[in-house]
Scaffold this motif. Structure first.
Motif, PDB file in Angstrom:
ATOM      1  N   MET A  16       0.695  -1.230  -0.125  1.00 18.41           N
ATOM      2  CA  MET A  16      -0.116  -0.028  -0.079  1.00 18.41           C
ATOM      3  C   MET A  16       0.882   1.192   0.057  1.00 18.41           C
ATOM      4  SD  MET A  16      -3.119  -0.767   2.521  1.00 18.41           S
ATOM      5  CE  MET A  16      -3.787   0.892   2.522  1.00 18.41           C
ATOM      6  N   ASN A  17       2.215   1.305   0.096  1.00 18.31           N
ATOM      7  CA  ASN A  17       2.981   2.403   0.195  1.00 18.31           C
ATOM      8  C   ASN A  17       2.928   3.488  -0.892  1.00 18.31           C
ATOM      9  OD1 ASN A  17       4.965   2.737   2.379  1.00 18.31           O
ATOM     10  ND2 ASN A  17       6.048   3.647   0.447  1.00 18.31           N
ATOM     11  N   HIS A  18       2.430   3.007  -1.991  1.00 19.47           N
ATOM     12  CA  HIS A  18       2.439   3.639  -3.187  1.00 19.47           C
ATOM     13  C   HIS A  18       1.071   4.286  -3.495  1.00 19.47           C
ATOM     14  CE1 HIS A  18       0.765  -0.051  -4.763  1.00 19.47           C
ATOM     15  NE2 HIS A  18       0.830   0.548  -6.010  1.00 19.47           N
ATOM     16  N   GLY A  19       0.202   4.050  -2.352  1.00 20.95           N
ATOM     17  CA  GLY A  19      -0.958   4.952  -2.247  1.00 20.95           C
ATOM     18  C   GLY A  19      -2.158   4.212  -3.505  1.00 20.95           C
ATOM     19  N   PRO A  20      -2.290   2.964  -3.552  1.00 21.29           N
ATOM     20  CA  PRO A  20      -3.334   2.654  -4.478  1.00 21.29           C
ATOM     21  C   PRO A  20      -4.741   2.705  -3.641  1.00 21.29           C
ATOM     22  CG  PRO A  20      -2.397   0.687  -3.488  1.00 21.29           C
ATOM     23  CD  PRO A  20      -1.470   1.825  -2.909  1.00 21.29           C
ATOM     24  N   THR A  21      -5.667   2.731  -4.644  1.00 22.25           N
ATOM     25  CA  THR A  21      -7.136   2.547  -4.036  1.00 22.25           C
ATOM     26  C   THR A  21      -7.320   1.237  -3.706  1.00 22.25           C
ATOM     27  OG1 THR A  21      -7.939   4.767  -5.244  1.00 22.25           O
ATOM     28  CG2 THR A  21      -9.549   2.814  -4.757  1.00 22.25           C
ATOM     29  N   VAL A  22      -7.997   1.085  -2.638  1.00 21.64           N
ATOM     30  CA  VAL A  22      -8.493  -0.202  -1.972  1.00 21.64           C
ATOM     31  C   VAL A  22      -9.904  -0.544  -2.077  1.00 21.64           C
ATOM     32  CG1 VAL A  22      -6.444  -0.336  -0.546  1.00 21.64           C
ATOM     33  CG2 VAL A  22      -8.559   0.361   0.335  1.00 21.64           C
ATOM     34  N   ILE A  23     -10.221  -1.726  -2.236  1.00 20.87           N
ATOM     35  CA  ILE A  23     -11.603  -2.318  -1.876  1.00 20.87           C
ATOM     36  C   ILE A  23     -11.643  -3.047  -0.378  1.00 20.87           C
ATOM     37  CG2 ILE A  23     -13.228  -4.376  -2.524  1.00 20.87           C
ATOM     38  CD1 ILE A  23     -12.150  -3.788  -5.418  1.00 20.87           C
ATOM     39  N   VAL A  24     -12.562  -2.611   0.329  1.00 18.30           N
ATOM     40  CA  VAL A  24     -12.843  -2.913   1.665  1.00 18.30           C
ATOM     41  C   VAL A  24     -13.778  -4.080   1.784  1.00 18.30           C
ATOM     42  CG1 VAL A  24     -13.173  -2.147   4.284  1.00 18.30           C
ATOM     43  CG2 VAL A  24     -12.280  -0.664   2.504  1.00 18.30           C
TER      44      VAL A  24
ATOM     45  N   VAL B 171       7.956   3.493  -2.979  1.00 21.61           N
ATOM     46  CA  VAL B 171       7.664   2.046  -2.424  1.00 21.61           C
ATOM     47  C   VAL B 171       8.753   1.786  -1.331  1.00 21.61           C
ATOM     48  CG1 VAL B 171       7.587  -0.384  -3.238  1.00 21.61           C
ATOM     49  CG2 VAL B 171       7.012   1.341  -4.798  1.00 21.61           C
ATOM     50  N   ALA B 172       9.873   1.696  -1.596  1.00 22.28           N
ATOM     51  CA  ALA B 172      10.721   1.530  -0.556  1.00 22.28           C
ATOM     52  C   ALA B 172      12.389   1.484  -1.145  1.00 22.28           C
ATOM     53  CB  ALA B 172      10.590  -0.052  -0.045  1.00 22.28           C
ATOM     54  N   GLY B 173      13.358   1.662  -0.267  1.00 15.03           N
ATOM     55  CA  GLY B 173      14.678   1.612  -0.861  1.00 15.03           C
ATOM     56  C   GLY B 173      14.942   2.452  -1.942  1.00 15.03           C
ATOM     57  N   GLY B 174      14.509   3.613  -2.034  1.00 11.18           N
ATOM     58  CA  GLY B 174      14.854   4.475  -3.078  1.00 11.18           C
ATOM     59  C   GLY B 174      13.906   4.277  -4.339  1.00 11.18           C
ATOM     60  N   GLN B 175      13.009   3.459  -4.379  1.00  8.85           N
ATOM     61  CA  GLN B 175      12.185   2.767  -5.377  1.00  8.85           C
ATOM     62  C   GLN B 175      10.849   3.614  -5.412  1.00  8.85           C
ATOM     63  OE1 GLN B 175      12.497   1.142  -8.250  1.00  8.85           O
ATOM     64  NE2 GLN B 175      14.369  -0.054  -7.819  1.00  8.85           N
TER      65      GLN B 175
END
Lengths: 190, 190
Positions: A16-24, B171-175
């Motif tokens: 989730m780190n890159h901010g995707p939209t999710v389905i709960v 994401v992580a690690g510079g990516q």
């Protein structure tokens, strides 16, 4: 059927780190429900935690509060229309799984179902914080199991690329961005 | 110098709805600081609110708690390396603005600076919630002014496209991922 392999909990935030939209997804007392949420993010690394906004008007909210569980499913573009549709309907009026023919699989730990065709799945136990739930519709969860489609996540890293399945990032009014090209910051001139 | 035009507050959530990584700026007692945060999201539409994770180890945290203000800056790929660098350094040891030659402009309402070259800016007043700040490093803010580069946001909608400036998603690690193509859910087959 989606392929699904376990993700080490300490790496689950990367889903989730890159901010995707999710389905709960949620389940309680014989009823399951499904809604979309663009407002979700990681909250901690290990044990992994997440935060997600679940409005008071939603049927999901009652199921999450009663069961103390939910799943965050990360859809690909093939599920974009479904993501919009389940965000516009209420589980109080309609069984959205039946109405849309949504295929699901059981989770390993929580009762809420995993939506087939997603890129990743985070099974979560609600961390009860009644004040912020009530004041801000803000729900926190500890990730107790995580899964990914091995075609796009190799266990610790996304391998999404052009032409393949990619995460979607909602803006408003049915408009999304698909995630684009990966790059490393050191490869760009500063 | 970045171009910068006001964004109507009721539309400010759209600057962050698709999950970009942000740069957090802060100012108190003659000191400014800058850090990156991948864990940030909208929390409400109107008045717009945001949530962002600010770790206890950061110099930013003291400035935000003391001033009750912060700015979320939305960087483009040209600032990717800076975004990583300011996430790896501490303002307790170094003036990161000087060390990196970071150009800033004043905000309209808060004292924290706006980082030049970004795609959007949200000036925020801290909503003090000491329990979740302490327990989860989770900070809430009300957006009191919002701005965007008119080359990529027309007042209510992103106009980022290929070849132009686009948001970045850590994401992580510079990516990172760069955001990709926009699409409307109704144009995809369901």
């Amino acid at each position: 059927m989606s392929q699904r392999v376990p993700v080490e909990l300490s790496k689950a935030y990367r889903l989730m780190n890159h901010g995707p939209t999710v389905i709960v997804t949620s389940h309680h007392g014989g009823r399951s429900n499904i809604m979309s949420a663009a407002w979700a993010m990681p909250l901690d690394f290990d044990p992994p935690k997440v935060a997600v906004v679940i409005d008071k008007s939603t049927f999901t909210r009652g199921l999450v509060e009663a069961s103390g569980e939910f799943v965050l499913n990360i859809p690909s573009r093939a599920l974009a229309r479904l993501t919009v549709d389940v965000g516009n309907e209420s589980g109080a009026q309609v069984d959205k799984f039946a109405a849309h023919g949504i295929a699901v699989a059981p989770g390993a730990i929580v009762q809420a179902p995993l939506v087939e065709g997603c890129l990743g799945w985070l099974e979560c136990r609600l961390i009860r914080e009644p004040h912020i739930q009530q004041a801000y519709d803000l729900f926190l969860g500890e990730v107790v199991a995580a899964w990914a489609d091995p075609a796009v996540f190799d266990g610790a890293h996304w391998t999404m690329d052009e032409g393949g399945k990619r995460s979607i990032h909602y803006v408003a009014g049915g408009q999304f961005f698909e995630i684009g090209a990966p790059f490393h910051a050191r490869d760009d001139k500063s």
